[in-house]
Design a protein around this motif. Structure first.
Motif, PDB file in Angstrom:
ATOM      1  N   PRO A   1       1.056  -1.708  -0.257  1.00 54.13           N
ATOM      2  CA  PRO A   1       0.249   0.089   0.241  1.00 54.13           C
ATOM      3  C   PRO A   1       1.176   0.640  -0.260  1.00 54.13           C
ATOM      4  CG  PRO A   1      -0.378  -1.342   0.881  1.00 54.13           C
ATOM      5  CD  PRO A   1       0.568  -1.714   0.627  1.00 54.13           C
ATOM      6  N   GLY A   2       0.724   2.153  -0.888  1.00 57.69           N
ATOM      7  CA  GLY A   2       1.561   3.029  -0.971  1.00 57.69           C
ATOM      8  C   GLY A   2       2.495   3.157  -1.511  1.00 57.69           C
ATOM      9  N   GLY A   3       2.836   1.945  -2.329  1.00 53.56           N
ATOM     10  CA  GLY A   3       3.962   1.415  -2.970  1.00 53.56           C
ATOM     11  C   GLY A   3       4.657   2.101  -4.553  1.00 53.56           C
ATOM     12  N   SER A   4       5.654   1.879  -4.660  1.00 53.89           N
ATOM     13  CA  SER A   4       5.016   2.418  -6.551  1.00 53.89           C
ATOM     14  C   SER A   4       6.507   1.037  -6.847  1.00 53.89           C
ATOM     15  CB  SER A   4       5.657   3.324  -6.376  1.00 53.89           C
ATOM     16  OG  SER A   4       6.981   4.661  -5.920  1.00 53.89           O
ATOM     17  N   VAL A   5       6.499   0.345  -6.352  1.00 57.23           N
ATOM     18  CA  VAL A   5       8.208  -0.435  -6.909  1.00 57.23           C
ATOM     19  C   VAL A   5       7.687  -1.873  -6.849  1.00 57.23           C
ATOM     20  CG1 VAL A   5      10.404  -1.931  -6.628  1.00 57.23           C
ATOM     21  CG2 VAL A   5       9.618   0.947  -5.810  1.00 57.23           C
ATOM     22  N   SER A   6       7.658  -2.722  -7.944  1.00 54.14           N
ATOM     23  CA  SER A   6       7.907  -3.758  -8.096  1.00 54.14           C
ATOM     24  C   SER A   6       8.614  -4.736  -8.615  1.00 54.14           C
ATOM     25  CB  SER A   6       6.439  -4.044  -8.840  1.00 54.14           C
ATOM     26  OG  SER A   6       5.861  -5.809  -8.934  1.00 54.14           O
ATOM     27  N   ALA A   7       8.562  -6.093  -8.475  1.00 55.35           N
ATOM     28  CA  ALA A   7       9.140  -7.017  -9.516  1.00 55.35           C
ATOM     29  C   ALA A   7       8.806  -7.691 -10.651  1.00 55.35           C
ATOM     30  CB  ALA A   7      10.377  -7.298  -9.067  1.00 55.35           C
ATOM     31  N   ALA A   8       9.466  -8.292 -11.489  1.00 59.88           N
ATOM     32  CA  ALA A   8       8.766  -9.302 -12.014  1.00 59.88           C
ATOM     33  C   ALA A   8      10.106 -10.427 -12.499  1.00 59.88           C
ATOM     34  CB  ALA A   8       8.201  -8.645 -13.989  1.00 59.88           C
ATOM     35  N   TYR A   9       8.801 -11.836 -13.030  1.00 55.71           N
ATOM     36  CA  TYR A   9       9.836 -12.779 -12.629  1.00 55.71           C
ATOM     37  C   TYR A   9       9.222 -14.038 -13.731  1.00 55.71           C
ATOM     38  CZ  TYR A   9      10.778 -11.318  -8.077  1.00 55.71           C
ATOM     39  OH  TYR A   9      11.135 -10.603  -7.005  1.00 55.71           O
ATOM     40  N   MET A  10       9.693 -14.930 -14.255  1.00 56.96           N
ATOM     41  CA  MET A  10       9.989 -15.999 -15.158  1.00 56.96           C
ATOM     42  C   MET A  10      10.709 -16.574 -15.342  1.00 56.96           C
ATOM     43  SD  MET A  10       9.499 -13.082 -17.923  1.00 56.96           S
ATOM     44  CE  MET A  10       9.355 -11.761 -17.244  1.00 56.96           C
ATOM     45  N   GLN A  11      10.219 -17.346 -16.049  1.00 54.58           N
ATOM     46  CA  GLN A  11      10.998 -18.792 -16.712  1.00 54.58           C
ATOM     47  C   GLN A  11      11.489 -18.284 -18.381  1.00 54.58           C
ATOM     48  OE1 GLN A  11      12.893 -22.079 -14.837  1.00 54.58           O
ATOM     49  NE2 GLN A  11      12.170 -20.814 -12.872  1.00 54.58           N
ATOM     50  N   ILE A  12      12.689 -18.770 -18.567  1.00 53.77           N
ATOM     51  CA  ILE A  12      12.310 -18.488 -20.857  1.00 53.77           C
ATOM     52  C   ILE A  12      13.921 -19.381 -20.455  1.00 53.77           C
ATOM     53  CG2 ILE A  12      13.656 -16.512 -21.645  1.00 53.77           C
ATOM     54  CD1 ILE A  12      12.920 -14.745 -19.777  1.00 53.77           C
ATOM     55  N   SER A  13      13.225 -19.415 -22.036  1.00 54.13           N
ATOM     56  CA  SER A  13      14.059 -20.641 -22.101  1.00 54.13           C
ATOM     57  C   SER A  13      13.972 -20.424 -23.935  1.00 54.13           C
ATOM     58  CB  SER A  13      13.711 -22.132 -21.816  1.00 54.13           C
ATOM     59  OG  SER A  13      12.431 -22.157 -22.632  1.00 54.13           O
ATOM     60  N   SER A  14      14.997 -21.163 -24.916  1.00 57.39           N
ATOM     61  CA  SER A  14      14.710 -20.791 -26.140  1.00 57.39           C
ATOM     62  C   SER A  14      16.086 -21.985 -26.892  1.00 57.39           C
ATOM     63  CB  SER A  14      16.085 -19.530 -26.497  1.00 57.39           C
ATOM     64  OG  SER A  14      15.796 -19.826 -27.747  1.00 57.39           O
ATOM     65  N   ALA A  15      15.557 -22.284 -28.136  1.00 59.33           N
ATOM     66  CA  ALA A  15      16.522 -23.613 -28.438  1.00 59.33           C
ATOM     67  C   ALA A  15      17.599 -22.982 -29.070  1.00 59.33           C
ATOM     68  CB  ALA A  15      15.218 -24.222 -30.193  1.00 59.33           C
ATOM     69  N   LYS A  16      17.485 -21.294 -29.595  1.00 57.69           N
ATOM     70  CA  LYS A  16      19.244 -20.816 -30.008  1.00 57.69           C
ATOM     71  C   LYS A  16      19.190 -19.802 -28.608  1.00 57.69           C
ATOM     72  CE  LYS A  16      17.634 -21.580 -35.302  1.00 57.69           C
ATOM     73  NZ  LYS A  16      17.258 -21.379 -35.970  1.00 57.69           N
ATOM     74  N   PRO A  17      20.175 -20.018 -28.426  1.00 58.91           N
ATOM     75  CA  PRO A  17      21.047 -19.079 -27.815  1.00 58.91           C
ATOM     76  C   PRO A  17      20.272 -17.158 -27.588  1.00 58.91           C
ATOM     77  CG  PRO A  17      22.750 -18.960 -29.042  1.00 58.91           C
ATOM     78  CD  PRO A  17      21.770 -20.207 -29.311  1.00 58.91           C
ATOM     79  N   LEU A  18      19.877 -16.493 -26.758  1.00 58.13           N
ATOM     80  CA  LEU A  18      19.567 -15.058 -27.029  1.00 58.13           C
ATOM     81  C   LEU A  18      19.946 -14.684 -25.397  1.00 58.13           C
ATOM     82  CD1 LEU A  18      15.245 -15.894 -27.312  1.00 58.13           C
ATOM     83  CD2 LEU A  18      17.327 -15.378 -29.351  1.00 58.13           C
ATOM     84  N   LYS A  19      19.866 -13.021 -25.598  1.00 55.81           N
ATOM     85  CA  LYS A  19      20.065 -12.275 -24.629  1.00 55.81           C
ATOM     86  C   LYS A  19      19.180 -11.233 -23.993  1.00 55.81           C
ATOM     87  CE  LYS A  19      25.512 -11.471 -25.454  1.00 55.81           C
ATOM     88  NZ  LYS A  19      25.975 -10.635 -25.436  1.00 55.81           N
ATOM     89  N   LEU A  20      17.815 -11.246 -23.084  1.00 53.34           N
ATOM     90  CA  LEU A  20      17.380 -10.367 -22.814  1.00 53.34           C
ATOM     91  C   LEU A  20      17.257  -9.076 -23.102  1.00 53.34           C
ATOM     92  CD1 LEU A  20      15.006  -9.922 -21.571  1.00 53.34           C
ATOM     93  CD2 LEU A  20      14.912 -10.244 -19.762  1.00 53.34           C
ATOM     94  N   VAL A  21      17.860  -8.350 -23.713  1.00 54.43           N
ATOM     95  CA  VAL A  21      19.019  -7.010 -23.300  1.00 54.43           C
ATOM     96  C   VAL A  21      17.651  -5.638 -23.260  1.00 54.43           C
ATOM     97  CG1 VAL A  21      19.710  -7.177 -25.309  1.00 54.43           C
ATOM     98  CG2 VAL A  21      18.030  -6.123 -25.927  1.00 54.43           C
ATOM     99  N   LYS A  22      16.139  -5.810 -23.008  1.00 52.27           N
ATOM    100  CA  LYS A  22      15.313  -4.823 -22.401  1.00 52.27           C
ATOM    101  C   LYS A  22      14.385  -5.131 -22.719  1.00 52.27           C
ATOM    102  CE  LYS A  22      14.321  -0.302 -24.669  1.00 52.27           C
ATOM    103  NZ  LYS A  22      13.320   0.585 -25.416  1.00 52.27           N
ATOM    104  N   ALA A  23      13.760  -5.124 -20.954  1.00 53.82           N
ATOM    105  CA  ALA A  23      12.051  -5.301 -20.607  1.00 53.82           C
ATOM    106  C   ALA A  23      11.467  -3.443 -20.855  1.00 53.82           C
ATOM    107  CB  ALA A  23      12.492  -5.308 -19.723  1.00 53.82           C
ATOM    108  N   GLU A  24      10.188  -3.298 -21.218  1.00 52.51           N
ATOM    109  CA  GLU A  24       9.555  -2.458 -21.038  1.00 52.51           C
ATOM    110  C   GLU A  24       7.511  -2.834 -20.327  1.00 52.51           C
ATOM    111  OE1 GLU A  24       9.974   0.157 -24.800  1.00 52.51           O
ATOM    112  OE2 GLU A  24      10.375  -1.751 -25.232  1.00 52.51           O
ATOM    113  N   SER A  25       7.201  -1.461 -19.942  1.00 52.97           N
ATOM    114  CA  SER A  25       5.767  -1.333 -19.813  1.00 52.97           C
ATOM    115  C   SER A  25       5.224  -0.680 -19.321  1.00 52.97           C
ATOM    116  CB  SER A  25       6.348  -1.852 -17.863  1.00 52.97           C
ATOM    117  OG  SER A  25       4.653  -2.429 -17.907  1.00 52.97           O
ATOM    118  N   PRO A  26       3.392  -0.212 -20.417  1.00 52.85           N
ATOM    119  CA  PRO A  26       3.043   0.949 -20.092  1.00 52.85           C
ATOM    120  C   PRO A  26       3.425   1.186 -18.396  1.00 52.85           C
ATOM    121  CG  PRO A  26       1.586  -1.121 -20.592  1.00 52.85           C
ATOM    122  CD  PRO A  26       3.921  -1.556 -20.254  1.00 52.85           C
TER     123      PRO A  26
END
Length: 156
Positions: free
Chosen positions: A42-67
């Motif tokens: 309550p009254g806070g404005s910070v959060s964090a998002a979590y997940m499992q990411i997998s891919s058949a080919k190598p990748l890099k997560l380079v950016k995250a955005e949210s409206p």
């Protein structure tokens, strides 16, 4: 009649160019599962998002955005001299054929100064940008589900 032959010839000449513009999808069998975002206090404005990411080919997560905020960063938590440290990172490597966990106490996506509270069950829209080994970028939309915690851990 002569004009239509020229137009047809021009169109046929353009077909290979048009075909190459529609390259196959650059998402190399990317899978994102169990996406969730921590509810805000309550009254806070910070959060964090979590997940499992997998891919058949190598990748890099380079950016995250949210409206929900212009302030989205990729972070990692680690122990240094017995103290838990959190710092922003440039990217998260997703090795081919392996699953990478964005989780409390490790890599995660920080949502700073969110413009509305995140409550249990809310859909938290995220746009994740990945880079392929040949430096191509592509984005995917993910809806993380607002929840208080997962597995009894709460580091944020």
């Amino acid at each position: 009649m002569h004009t239509s032959k020229i137009l047809l010839g021009t169109f046929v000449a353009l077909l290979p160019i048009l075909g190459s513009a529609q390259s196959p999808s650059v998402e190399p069998s990317l899978k994102i599962i169990d996406a969730w975002a921590k509810t805000t206090v309550p009254g806070g404005s910070v959060s964090a998002a979590y997940m499992q990411i997998s891919s058949a080919k190598p990748l890099k997560l380079v950016k995250a955005e949210s409206p929900l905020t212009p302030n989205v960063e990729i972070h990692n938590m680690s122990m240094k001299d017995g103290v838990m440290e959190m710092r922003a990172v440039e990217a998260v490597d997703v090795p081919a054929g392996k699953s990478v966990a964005l989780k409390p106490g490790g890599f995660h996506i920080m949502l700073i100064k969110v413009n509305k509270p995140i409550n249990k069950g809310d859909a938290v829209p995220l746009k994740l940008t990945f880079e392929t080994p040949d430096k191509k970028l592509f984005s995917v939309d993910v809806a993380a589900k607002g929840q208080e915690k997962a597995g009894g851990h709460s580091h944020h």
